[in-house]
Design a protein around this motif. Structure first.
Motif, PDB file in Angstrom:
ATOM      1  N   SER A  85      56.784   1.893  39.957  1.00  0.00           N
ATOM      2  CA  SER A  85      56.060   1.320  41.088  1.00  0.00           C
ATOM      3  C   SER A  85      56.408  -0.157  41.246  1.00  0.00           C
ATOM      4  O   SER A  85      56.857  -0.823  40.299  1.00  0.00           O
ATOM      5  CB  SER A  85      54.554   1.448  40.875  1.00  0.00           C
ATOM      6  OG  SER A  85      54.114   0.563  39.853  1.00  0.00           O
ATOM      7  N   ALA A  86      56.191  -0.669  42.445  1.00  0.00           N
ATOM      8  CA  ALA A  86      56.443  -2.085  42.703  1.00  0.00           C
ATOM      9  C   ALA A  86      55.570  -2.958  41.814  1.00  0.00           C
ATOM     10  O   ALA A  86      56.020  -4.002  41.326  1.00  0.00           O
ATOM     11  CB  ALA A  86      56.187  -2.398  44.173  1.00  0.00           C
ATOM     12  N   GLU A  87      54.346  -2.551  41.590  1.00  0.00           N
ATOM     13  CA  GLU A  87      53.453  -3.359  40.763  1.00  0.00           C
ATOM     14  C   GLU A  87      53.948  -3.428  39.321  1.00  0.00           C
ATOM     15  O   GLU A  87      53.908  -4.495  38.694  1.00  0.00           O
ATOM     16  CB  GLU A  87      52.030  -2.801  40.808  1.00  0.00           C
ATOM     17  CG  GLU A  87      50.992  -3.701  40.153  1.00  0.00           C
ATOM     18  CD  GLU A  87      50.848  -5.055  40.846  1.00  0.00           C
ATOM     19  OE1 GLU A  87      50.347  -5.986  40.184  1.00  0.00           O
ATOM     20  OE2 GLU A  87      51.231  -5.193  42.022  1.00  0.00           O
ATOM     21  N   GLU A  88      54.435  -2.310  38.800  1.00  0.00           N
ATOM     22  CA  GLU A  88      54.966  -2.303  37.433  1.00  0.00           C
ATOM     23  C   GLU A  88      56.150  -3.253  37.302  1.00  0.00           C
ATOM     24  O   GLU A  88      56.234  -4.038  36.354  1.00  0.00           O
ATOM     25  CB  GLU A  88      55.415  -0.897  37.049  1.00  0.00           C
ATOM     26  CG  GLU A  88      54.302   0.096  36.796  1.00  0.00           C
ATOM     27  CD  GLU A  88      54.835   1.485  36.549  1.00  0.00           C
ATOM     28  OE1 GLU A  88      54.343   2.128  35.592  1.00  0.00           O
ATOM     29  OE2 GLU A  88      55.741   1.942  37.281  1.00  0.00           O
ATOM     30  N   VAL A  89      57.069  -3.179  38.247  1.00  0.00           N
ATOM     31  CA  VAL A  89      58.261  -4.020  38.196  1.00  0.00           C
ATOM     32  C   VAL A  89      57.898  -5.485  38.423  1.00  0.00           C
ATOM     33  O   VAL A  89      58.402  -6.378  37.735  1.00  0.00           O
ATOM     34  CB  VAL A  89      59.297  -3.545  39.237  1.00  0.00           C
ATOM     35  CG1 VAL A  89      60.506  -4.489  39.278  1.00  0.00           C
ATOM     36  CG2 VAL A  89      59.746  -2.123  38.920  1.00  0.00           C
TER      37      VAL A  89
END
Length: 213
Positions: free
Chosen positions: A74-78
Motif C-alpha cells: 500500500s502507499a501508506e506502507e511505502v
C-alpha cells in the motif's frame, strides 16, 4: 577564508542534518522486491513538481505509481518506510545549536515538498532548532537554481556574502557561490561523496570560514 564576516550559517537537510537509515532502496525493498529501483525513480519523478510548490496529495500520487507498477504494497506502507522514516543526525544538530549559541544565525535550506516538511517541522523539531527555515516548496524554486539562494538570503534578512551554506551536493555548492555565498561541501555520511569529517571536523571547517564556536 571569506572576504567578509559570516553572520549566518545555512544547513542543508538530507545528507547534512538528516538521513534515511540504510538508504531508500533498503527501506522499501522488502515491500517492492525486484522492482524497487524502478518504482522509486517513478515516485521521485512524480514528486518533483511538489518540491517547488506543485499541488497534489503525494500519498495519492504514490498510490498511483504503485498501481501502475503492479506493486502489492500500500502507499501508506511505502510512505512510512521511506518518506516518513527520516532521522536527524544528532551530531550535526548539536553543531546547529552551537552556531546559534555563539551568536550566529542558524538556518535550514532544503529541497522538500510540503508533506515531508511537515514531518521535519514538527516531529523532528526543526522549527525550534533553526532561526529561519527555507523549504523549496515555500520559495517556489529548488536548489541548484541560484534563485533559491537569493530568496533564502532575503528570507533570512542578510546579504549573500554574509551567509555560509553547507550542502552535500556539488551542484548546490557551485550555485550558492555563484550568488556570492560562501559554501562548504560536507556530509556526515562517508559515502556521500562530500567531505566527511565528523562533528569536530565540521567545527574546524566552520572556523576556517570565520565561524568560531
Amino acid at each position: 577564508m571569506t572576504e567578509a564576516p559570516i553572520a549566518h550559517v545555512v544547513f542543508d537537510a538530507d545528507g547534512v542534518l538528516q538521513h534515511l537509515p540504510g538508504g531508500w532502496h533498503a527501506a522499501v525493498a522488502p515491500l517492492l522486491g525486484d522492482r524497487t529501483e524502478e518504482i522509486l525513480q517513478a515516485a521521485w519523478a512524480a514528486e518533483a513538481p511538489m518540491l517547488t510548490g506543485g499541488d497534489g496529495d503525494f500519498r495519492a500520487v504514490l498510490a498511483g505509481v504503485l498501481l501502475e507498477h503492479g506493486a502489492a504494497a500500500s502507499a501508506e506502507e511505502v510512505y512510512v518506510a521511506a518518506w516518513g522514516s527520516v532521522q536527524t543526525d544528532h551530531e550535526t544538530a548539536d553543531v546547529v545549536r552551537r552556531v546559534r549559541a555563539a551568536g550566529y544565525g542558524a538556518h535550514l535550506g532544503t529541497n522538500q515538498a510540503s508533506h515531508r516538511s511537515a514531518l521535519m517541522r514538527t516531529e523532528l523539531g526543526y522549527d525550534d532548532l533553526f532561526d529561519v527555515s527555507c523549504y523549496s516548496y515555500e520559495l517556489g524554486v529548488a536548489k541548484p537554481d541560484p534563485r533559491f539562494f537569493l530568496l533564502a538570503a532575503g528570507r533570512i534578512g542578510a546579504e549573500p556574502h554574509e551567509i555560509l551554506f553547507i550542502d552535500d551536493s556539488v551542484r548546490n555548492i557551485v550555485a550558492a557561490r555563484s550568488v556570492g555565498m560562501a559554501a562548504l561541501h560536507w556530509s556526515f555520511d562517508p559515502d556521500a561523496g562530500a567531505e566527511h569529517t565528523g562533528q569536530a571536523g565540521l567545527v574546524d571547517r566552520l572556523a576556517a570560514h570565520g565561524v568560531h564556536l
